[in-house]
Design an enzyme around this catalytic site. Sequence first.
Site, PDB file in Angstrom:
ATOM      1  N   HIS A  10       1.137  -1.082   0.046  1.00  0.00           N
ATOM      2  CA  HIS A  10      -0.026   0.015  -0.007  1.00  0.00           C
ATOM      3  C   HIS A  10       0.689   1.171  -0.469  1.00  0.00           C
ATOM      4  O   HIS A  10       1.968   1.252   0.168  1.00  0.00           O
ATOM      5  CB  HIS A  10      -0.864   0.091   1.033  1.00  0.00           C
ATOM      6  CG  HIS A  10      -0.180   0.172   2.475  1.00  0.00           C
ATOM      7  ND1 HIS A  10       0.177   0.607   3.048  1.00  0.00           N
ATOM      8  CD2 HIS A  10      -0.059  -0.967   3.674  1.00  0.00           C
ATOM      9  CE1 HIS A  10       0.890   0.914   4.240  1.00  0.00           C
ATOM     10  NE2 HIS A  10       1.039  -0.162   4.596  1.00  0.00           N
ATOM     11  N   ARG A  62      -6.244   1.004   4.102  1.00  0.00           N
ATOM     12  CA  ARG A  62      -4.850   1.156   3.034  1.00  0.00           C
ATOM     13  C   ARG A  62      -5.010   0.238   1.710  1.00  0.00           C
ATOM     14  O   ARG A  62      -4.040   0.579   0.747  1.00  0.00           O
ATOM     15  CB  ARG A  62      -3.341   1.445   4.284  1.00  0.00           C
ATOM     16  CG  ARG A  62      -3.537   0.850   4.502  1.00  0.00           C
ATOM     17  CD  ARG A  62      -2.302   0.907   5.692  1.00  0.00           C
ATOM     18  NE  ARG A  62      -1.704   0.347   6.475  1.00  0.00           N
ATOM     19  CZ  ARG A  62      -1.996  -1.010   7.759  1.00  0.00           C
ATOM     20  NH1 ARG A  62      -3.500  -0.151   8.519  1.00  0.00           N
ATOM     21  NH2 ARG A  62      -1.055  -1.234   8.603  1.00  0.00           N
ATOM     22  N   GLU A  89      -1.688  -6.359   7.357  1.00  0.00           N
ATOM     23  CA  GLU A  89      -0.057  -6.826   8.306  1.00  0.00           C
ATOM     24  C   GLU A  89       0.203  -7.417   9.810  1.00  0.00           C
ATOM     25  O   GLU A  89      -0.754  -7.686  10.256  1.00  0.00           O
ATOM     26  CB  GLU A  89       0.105  -4.931   8.305  1.00  0.00           C
ATOM     27  CG  GLU A  89       1.075  -4.924   9.176  1.00  0.00           C
ATOM     28  CD  GLU A  89       1.991  -5.060   8.363  1.00  0.00           C
ATOM     29  OE1 GLU A  89       2.702  -5.797   8.012  1.00  0.00           O
ATOM     30  OE2 GLU A  89       2.688  -3.953   7.507  1.00  0.00           O
ATOM     31  N   HIS A 159       0.087  -5.401   2.719  1.00  0.00           N
ATOM     32  CA  HIS A 159       1.745  -5.191   3.625  1.00  0.00           C
ATOM     33  C   HIS A 159       2.796  -5.442   3.678  1.00  0.00           C
ATOM     34  O   HIS A 159       2.751  -6.010   3.398  1.00  0.00           O
ATOM     35  CB  HIS A 159       0.457  -4.802   4.769  1.00  0.00           C
ATOM     36  CG  HIS A 159      -0.563  -4.530   5.174  1.00  0.00           C
ATOM     37  ND1 HIS A 159      -0.811  -3.498   5.462  1.00  0.00           N
ATOM     38  CD2 HIS A 159      -1.957  -5.590   4.725  1.00  0.00           C
ATOM     39  CE1 HIS A 159      -1.982  -3.906   5.745  1.00  0.00           C
ATOM     40  NE2 HIS A 159      -2.725  -4.457   5.055  1.00  0.00           N
TER      41      HIS A 159
END
Length: 207
Positions: A10, A62, A89, A159
């Site tokens: 991202h 994100r 993440e 991520h």
Amino acid sequence: MVGTLVLTRHGQSEWNKLNLFTGWKDPALTELGKQEATKGGQELVKGGYTDFDLAFTSDLSRAQETLKIILGEIKQEGIPTKKDQALNERDYGELTGLNKDDARKKWGEDQVHIWRRSFDVPPPGGESLKLTADRVLPYYEKEIKPAVLSGKKVLVAAHGNSLRAMIMSLENLTGEQIVNTELATGVPIVYKIDESGKVLEKKILDL
Ligand SMILES: O=C(O)[C@H](O)COP(=O)(O)O
């Protein structure tokens, strides 16, 4: 049959900008983050990667926003997209929301580096890269890899650490080899993969 797998981290988030441990918190992209995602999409157009069959992203905005911007740039907004927590993440546990420099002052440079970049030492209450890989890779093996091995073109927006887990598997790297690989925000990494899972080509679209 050769499949294509494109991995993109991202763009910059509000918490990246503030230098905060983010993990499973859900800040939006900054203006720079949106520009990075736009640029990633433009690089895909330049490289001729505009015919994806499906896309994957995490449960965090994100990554979803980054994917949406990229799909807009490559004019593929309508493709089937799966969102799953498995691609989130790493969970930063008790470090979540702390400033990374303040954490270094509190616990020392070396300890914070171990939490951020060792393979199997989790931060307090959080996930190590190993624990992250333990939930990313079963999802990758079940949902993403079979599509790529059957010759499909697959785009993933996720991520730093969930992508590291996939790269470790794709490139047969050890935990120690992957931890220090830094992934730039918004930069697509393109893999061409044959039906046996062998990587035939890797390109990083960063200008
Ligand atoms: O969750 C975070 O804070 C970052 O996106 C990734 O953190 P790292 O650079 O410590 O892996």
